[in-house]
Motif scaffolding. Structure first.
Motif, PDB file in Angstrom:
ATOM      1  N   THR A   1       0.820  -1.212   0.000  1.00 28.14           N
ATOM      2  CA  THR A   1       0.000   0.000   0.000  1.00 28.14           C
ATOM      3  C   THR A   1       0.854   1.262   0.000  1.00 28.14           C
ATOM      4  O   THR A   1       0.392   2.315  -0.435  1.00 28.14           O
ATOM      5  CB  THR A   1      -0.958   0.034   1.201  1.00 28.14           C
ATOM      6  N   VAL A   2       2.090   1.176   0.477  1.00 29.46           N
ATOM      7  CA  VAL A   2       2.928   2.378   0.554  1.00 29.46           C
ATOM      8  C   VAL A   2       4.315   2.203  -0.061  1.00 29.46           C
ATOM      9  O   VAL A   2       5.045   3.175  -0.201  1.00 29.46           O
ATOM     10  CB  VAL A   2       3.097   2.857   2.023  1.00 29.46           C
ATOM     11  N   GLN A   3       4.689   0.990  -0.441  1.00 28.55           N
ATOM     12  CA  GLN A   3       6.037   0.746  -0.954  1.00 28.55           C
ATOM     13  C   GLN A   3       5.991   0.063  -2.311  1.00 28.55           C
ATOM     14  O   GLN A   3       5.000  -0.553  -2.681  1.00 28.55           O
ATOM     15  CB  GLN A   3       6.817  -0.175  -0.003  1.00 28.55           C
ATOM     16  N   SER A   4       7.085   0.166  -3.004  1.00 25.21           N
ATOM     17  CA  SER A   4       7.282  -0.607  -4.229  1.00 25.21           C
ATOM     18  C   SER A   4       8.759  -0.959  -4.310  1.00 25.21           C
ATOM     19  O   SER A   4       9.590  -0.359  -3.645  1.00 25.21           O
ATOM     20  CB  SER A   4       6.851   0.192  -5.461  1.00 25.21           C
ATOM     21  N   ILE A   5       9.059  -1.945  -5.120  1.00 18.37           N
ATOM     22  CA  ILE A   5      10.457  -2.342  -5.299  1.00 18.37           C
ATOM     23  C   ILE A   5      11.006  -1.572  -6.487  1.00 18.37           C
ATOM     24  O   ILE A   5      10.519  -1.711  -7.593  1.00 18.37           O
ATOM     25  CB  ILE A   5      10.586  -3.851  -5.559  1.00 18.37           C
ATOM     26  N   SER A   6      12.010  -0.771  -6.244  1.00 21.94           N
ATOM     27  CA  SER A   6      12.634  -0.002  -7.304  1.00 21.94           C
ATOM     28  C   SER A   6      13.938  -0.678  -7.719  1.00 21.94           C
ATOM     29  O   SER A   6      14.659  -1.220  -6.891  1.00 21.94           O
ATOM     30  CB  SER A   6      12.926   1.421  -6.809  1.00 21.94           C
ATOM     31  N   CYS A   7      14.230  -0.595  -8.987  1.00 27.06           N
ATOM     32  CA  CYS A   7      15.508  -1.113  -9.481  1.00 27.06           C
ATOM     33  C   CYS A   7      16.681  -0.307  -8.943  1.00 27.06           C
ATOM     34  O   CYS A   7      17.817  -0.752  -8.972  1.00 27.06           O
ATOM     35  CB  CYS A   7      15.527  -1.101 -11.009  1.00 27.06           C
ATOM     36  N   PHE A   8      16.411   0.893  -8.476  1.00 26.09           N
ATOM     37  CA  PHE A   8      17.474   1.785  -8.032  1.00 26.09           C
ATOM     38  C   PHE A   8      17.668   1.783  -6.523  1.00 26.09           C
ATOM     39  O   PHE A   8      18.628   2.343  -6.037  1.00 26.09           O
ATOM     40  CB  PHE A   8      17.197   3.210  -8.516  1.00 26.09           C
ATOM     41  N   GLU A   9      16.751   1.174  -5.765  1.00 27.76           N
ATOM     42  CA  GLU A   9      16.846   1.156  -4.309  1.00 27.76           C
ATOM     43  C   GLU A   9      17.488  -0.158  -3.902  1.00 27.76           C
ATOM     44  O   GLU A   9      16.879  -1.211  -3.980  1.00 27.76           O
ATOM     45  CB  GLU A   9      15.437   1.292  -3.706  1.00 27.76           C
ATOM     46  N   ASN A  10      18.751  -0.116  -3.490  1.00 30.03           N
ATOM     47  CA  ASN A  10      19.474  -1.363  -3.248  1.00 30.03           C
ATOM     48  C   ASN A  10      19.810  -1.606  -1.785  1.00 30.03           C
ATOM     49  O   ASN A  10      20.681  -2.405  -1.478  1.00 30.03           O
ATOM     50  CB  ASN A  10      20.746  -1.416  -4.103  1.00 30.03           C
ATOM     51  N   VAL A  11      19.128  -0.924  -0.860  1.00 25.69           N
ATOM     52  CA  VAL A  11      19.429  -1.115   0.556  1.00 25.69           C
ATOM     53  C   VAL A  11      18.382  -1.996   1.230  1.00 25.69           C
ATOM     54  O   VAL A  11      18.703  -2.944   1.935  1.00 25.69           O
ATOM     55  CB  VAL A  11      19.528   0.250   1.280  1.00 25.69           C
ATOM     56  N   THR A  12      17.115  -1.708   1.014  1.00 27.52           N
ATOM     57  CA  THR A  12      16.036  -2.375   1.734  1.00 27.52           C
ATOM     58  C   THR A  12      15.814  -3.810   1.279  1.00 27.52           C
ATOM     59  O   THR A  12      15.513  -4.675   2.081  1.00 27.52           O
ATOM     60  CB  THR A  12      14.728  -1.581   1.569  1.00 27.52           C
ATOM     61  N   TRP A  13      15.959  -4.087  -0.006  1.00 26.24           N
ATOM     62  CA  TRP A  13      15.568  -5.391  -0.547  1.00 26.24           C
ATOM     63  C   TRP A  13      16.778  -6.294  -0.768  1.00 26.24           C
ATOM     64  O   TRP A  13      17.905  -5.842  -0.812  1.00 26.24           O
ATOM     65  CB  TRP A  13      14.790  -5.185  -1.849  1.00 26.24           C
ATOM     66  N   THR A  14      16.502  -7.570  -0.933  1.00 28.96           N
ATOM     67  CA  THR A  14      17.564  -8.547  -1.186  1.00 28.96           C
ATOM     68  C   THR A  14      18.012  -8.406  -2.638  1.00 28.96           C
ATOM     69  O   THR A  14      17.199  -8.475  -3.550  1.00 28.96           O
ATOM     70  CB  THR A  14      17.054  -9.971  -0.921  1.00 28.96           C
ATOM     71  N   ASN A  15      19.299  -8.232  -2.828  1.00 26.77           N
ATOM     72  CA  ASN A  15      19.831  -7.918  -4.150  1.00 26.77           C
ATOM     73  C   ASN A  15      20.735  -9.041  -4.667  1.00 26.77           C
ATOM     74  O   ASN A  15      21.514  -9.608  -3.924  1.00 26.77           O
ATOM     75  CB  ASN A  15      20.649  -6.618  -4.084  1.00 26.77           C
ATOM     76  N   ARG A  16      20.615  -9.303  -5.937  1.00 29.28           N
ATOM     77  CA  ARG A  16      21.496 -10.250  -6.610  1.00 29.28           C
ATOM     78  C   ARG A  16      21.903  -9.643  -7.941  1.00 29.28           C
ATOM     79  O   ARG A  16      21.186  -8.821  -8.505  1.00 29.28           O
ATOM     80  CB  ARG A  16      20.798 -11.591  -6.844  1.00 29.28           C
ATOM     81  N   VAL A  17      23.063 -10.077  -8.466  1.00 23.65           N
ATOM     82  CA  VAL A  17      23.587  -9.579  -9.734  1.00 23.65           C
ATOM     83  C   VAL A  17      23.906 -10.773 -10.623  1.00 23.65           C
ATOM     84  O   VAL A  17      24.482 -11.753 -10.155  1.00 23.65           O
ATOM     85  CB  VAL A  17      24.868  -8.734  -9.507  1.00 23.65           C
ATOM     86  N   LEU A  18      23.507 -10.692 -11.871  1.00 26.21           N
ATOM     87  CA  LEU A  18      23.845 -11.746 -12.827  1.00 26.21           C
ATOM     88  C   LEU A  18      24.901 -11.195 -13.773  1.00 26.21           C
ATOM     89  O   LEU A  18      24.685 -10.184 -14.437  1.00 26.21           O
ATOM     90  CB  LEU A  18      22.610 -12.189 -13.609  1.00 26.21           C
ATOM     91  N   THR A  19      26.059 -11.833 -13.786  1.00 25.04           N
ATOM     92  CA  THR A  19      27.172 -11.362 -14.616  1.00 25.04           C
ATOM     93  C   THR A  19      27.418 -12.330 -15.766  1.00 25.04           C
ATOM     94  O   THR A  19      26.820 -13.400 -15.838  1.00 25.04           O
ATOM     95  CB  THR A  19      28.462 -11.223 -13.782  1.00 25.04           C
ATOM     96  N   SER A  20      28.330 -11.952 -16.633  1.00 26.23           N
ATOM     97  CA  SER A  20      28.645 -12.789 -17.799  1.00 26.23           C
ATOM     98  C   SER A  20      29.286 -14.115 -17.402  1.00 26.23           C
ATOM     99  O   SER A  20      29.336 -15.037 -18.207  1.00 26.23           O
ATOM    100  CB  SER A  20      29.566 -12.029 -18.758  1.00 26.23           C
ATOM    101  N   SER A  21      29.757 -14.239 -16.165  1.00 27.18           N
ATOM    102  CA  SER A  21      30.332 -15.516 -15.729  1.00 27.18           C
ATOM    103  C   SER A  21      29.254 -16.549 -15.444  1.00 27.18           C
ATOM    104  O   SER A  21      29.556 -17.712 -15.218  1.00 27.18           O
ATOM    105  CB  SER A  21      31.218 -15.305 -14.493  1.00 27.18           C
ATOM    106  N   GLY A  22      27.985 -16.143 -15.442  1.00 27.00           N
ATOM    107  CA  GLY A  22      26.878 -17.091 -15.303  1.00 27.00           C
ATOM    108  C   GLY A  22      26.570 -17.440 -13.858  1.00 27.00           C
ATOM    109  O   GLY A  22      26.996 -16.771 -12.929  1.00 27.00           O
ATOM    110  N   LEU A  23      25.813 -18.510 -13.705  1.00 25.36           N
ATOM    111  CA  LEU A  23      25.368 -18.960 -12.391  1.00 25.36           C
ATOM    112  C   LEU A  23      26.147 -20.191 -11.976  1.00 25.36           C
ATOM    113  O   LEU A  23      26.394 -21.075 -12.783  1.00 25.36           O
ATOM    114  CB  LEU A  23      23.872 -19.285 -12.434  1.00 25.36           C
ATOM    115  N   SER A  24      26.519 -20.248 -10.699  1.00 21.69           N
ATOM    116  CA  SER A  24      27.196 -21.434 -10.188  1.00 21.69           C
ATOM    117  C   SER A  24      26.493 -21.897  -8.926  1.00 21.69           C
ATOM    118  O   SER A  24      26.065 -21.088  -8.114  1.00 21.69           O
ATOM    119  CB  SER A  24      28.646 -21.173  -9.839  1.00 21.69           C
TER     120      SER A  24
END
Length: 193
Positions: free
Chosen positions: A93-116
């Motif tokens: 009701t008051v929040q949304s997940i922004s691609c630019f807000e990287n403190v509050t939510w759990t963050n992951r990054v996918l790089t060219s090295s792929g997933l292991s």
């Protein structure tokens, strides 16, 4: 006496030739302008497509990590959904997940090295290098609710569904916009009530 008539007809031919030349010039400029516009639109669509693919891959990477048996069985590591469950609860009701807000939510990054397997994908890097595209995700816990459908048979009152929102984000380097896509995920878990 025929001399003035000859000059008059030569002048008319020249006027018609100029009109035809002007028409051809306008047609040529219009064609070039249309081609340039179509080229710009195609380039823009290609950039959006690359960014969308990166966003979709970021969502898939969260699902990969959340199903990774090595990661799930290692005590000092957690998957993105478990990390989100232990973090801040998202109030829609008051929040949304922004691609630019990287403190509050759990963050992951996918790089060219792929997933292991057995890895939390948190290191910096590019999804692709030619062209440079970045791909990352945000995951948030929404809440606990009764499961619907066949899950009622499985757990009765001691199992509930933990609901998450996962947002995948993709951005082409130098671009002013980010392409984002979201998915809701429900996980069976013991009821906390």
């Amino acid at each position: 006496m025929n001399y003035p008539l000859k000059q008059k007809s030569s002048g008319m031919v020249m006027v018609f030739a100029l009109l035809i030349l002007m028409s051809l010039t306008i047609l040529g400029v219009s064609s070039v302008s249309s081609s340039l516009m179509q080229s710009k639109m195609a380039t823009s669509m290609e950039k959006r497509s690359l960014s969308f693919d990166a966003a979709e891959s970021a969502i898939a990477a969260v699902m990969f990590e959340s199903e990774d048996e090595i990661l799930l069985s290692t005590a000092n590591l957690d998957d993105p959904l478990s990390a989100a469950r232990g973090g801040t609860q998202l109030d829609l009701t008051v929040q949304s997940i922004s691609c630019f807000e990287n403190v509050t939510w759990t963050n992951r990054v996918l790089t060219s090295s792929g997933l292991s397997a057995g890895t939390q994908h948190t290191s910096a890097g590019n999804y692709t290098d030619k062209p440079v595209v970045k791909s990352w995700s945000r995951a948030a816990f929404v809440g606990e609710q009764p499961c619907v459908g066949s899950s009622n048979v499985i757990g009765g009152s001691n199992i509930s569904c933990h609901v998450f929102i996962v947002r995948g984000c993709g951005q082409l380097d130098g671009s002013n916009y980010v392409v984002a896509n979201s998915v809701n995920a429900s996980v069976f878990a013991p009821a906390t009530q």
